[in-house]
Design an enzyme around this catalytic site. Structure first.
Site, PDB file in Angstrom:
ATOM      1  CG  HIS A  19      -3.232  -0.282  -9.586  1.00 56.03           C
ATOM      2  ND1 HIS A  19      -4.126   0.411  -8.538  1.00 56.03           N
ATOM      3  CD2 HIS A  19      -2.060  -0.792  -8.946  1.00 56.03           C
ATOM      4  CE1 HIS A  19      -3.133   0.283  -7.647  1.00 56.03           C
ATOM      5  NE2 HIS A  19      -2.041  -0.225  -7.659  1.00 56.03           N
ATOM      6  CB  CYS A  44      -0.646  -0.172   1.157  1.00 51.08           C
ATOM      7  SG  CYS A  44      -1.893   1.275   1.300  1.00 51.08           S
ATOM      8  N   GLY A  98      -1.820   3.320  -6.655  1.00 52.61           N
ATOM      9  CA  GLY A  98      -2.980   3.719  -7.935  1.00 52.61           C
ATOM     10  C   GLY A  98      -2.565   4.865  -8.346  1.00 52.61           C
ATOM     11  CD  GLU A 130      -7.086   2.015  -1.937  1.00 55.20           C
ATOM     12  OE1 GLU A 130      -6.046   1.252  -1.575  1.00 55.20           O
ATOM     13  OE2 GLU A 130      -6.976   3.171  -1.368  1.00 55.20           O
ATOM     14  CB  CYS A 189      -5.071   4.541  -3.969  1.00 56.75           C
ATOM     15  SG  CYS A 189      -4.299   2.889  -4.640  1.00 56.75           S
TER      16      CYS A 189
END
Length: 278
Positions: free
Chosen positions: A166, A75, A227, A215, A224
């Site tokens: 993603h 993350c 992302g 997410e 994110c």
């Protein structure tokens, strides 16, 4: 057993941080994490992050449970929060500003800058369909501007893994996207065997992107980090943006660079909110 925690956020993407350095296994179960993340009956967070002992010559190990109890590989906002948490834990004994963190996505190196921002070497983006993973292209090919049917509409998508999957699509107006409706349909689409994060991107300029995200395992979040990195890579691959850009998320701004060394660098804040004990 009493467990101390500290809550941090990175642009509103919030996490419960737990000092887990005395054990190589998380002291909280996935089911317990779901309860802790509940915003009405728990502490409230997008995930629980554990600071564990390092592996393979790294300084520390990071593990994270999402608010639905699933475990992502990494993350981006979370690892900035982890770096700030580690600096607070070490206190006056801290003798470094850069940490080598073992994650399920490989070794990630966040660095605390003099202004308090955290710059993270996110590593090399993974672009082949087998690496995402997705069935939208043959295993050894890239997924760039591929059509994907979702909710009766055909979307052009580009797929990138930053250690986690993603699916990026470029739109005229991110504010017009009904994220709570369309997001789950992307996440659970059969083209993504491990589900996917989904980013909707509006190109304001070559060096400025607006992003909204659904997410995997957390739903709508204010930011994110992985992302934002994946979206800039997708923008470069499709000729829509520069290799360095500001990404505006609902929670604030991230600076993303896909460097000439092919590594992706993310810079942004990590803020401590409060401490407590379970």
């Amino acid at each position: 057993m009493a467990i101390k925690f500290t809550k941090y956020h990175g642009l509103g993407n919030d996490f419960i941080l737990i000092d887990n350095r005395s054990s190589s296994l998380p002291v909280v179960t996935p089911d317990q994490a779901i309860k802790l993340c509940d915003r009405h009956f728990g502490i409230g967070a997008d995930g629980v992050i554990f600071a564990l002992p390092g592996e393979n010559s790294t300084d520390y190990t990071m593990r994270i449970y999402n608010s639905d109890g699933s475990e992502p590989e990494m993350c981006g906002n979370g690892i900035r929060c982890l770096a700030a948490f580690l600096a607070d834990l070490e206190g006056e004994s801290r003798n470094q500003d850069l940490y080598r963190i073992h994650t399920l996505a490989g070794v990630i190196t966040p660095q605390i800058l003099p202004n308090g921002q955290v710059k993270v070497d996110m590593g090399l983006p993974r672009l082949l369909a087998v690496e995402i993973p997705t069935t939208l292209a043959p295993a050894e090919e890239k997924v760039i501007n591929q059509p994907l049917e979702v909710a009766g509409q055909t979307w052009e998508v580009t797929c990138v893994s930053m250690g986690n999957p993603h699916c990026i699509t470029f739109v005229e107006d991110v504010a017009a996207i009904e994220l709570e409706t369309i997001g789950p349909k992307f996440e659970h689409h059969s083209a993504f065997p491990q589900r996917t994060n989904t980013e909707f991107i509006q190109v304001v300029r070559g060096d400025y992107l607006k992003m909204r995200v659904w997410e995997r395992g957390a739903g709508i979040t204010l930011a994110c980090g992985t992302g934002a990195c994946a979206s800039l890579v997708a923008g470069v691959l499709t000729g829509k943006c520069d290799r360095t850009a500001t990404v505006e998320l609902p929670g604030g701004l991230l600076q993303i660079e896909w460097s000439d060394d092919q590594r992706v660098y993310m810079t942004g804040p990590a803020e401590r909110v409060f401490t407590g004990q379970l």
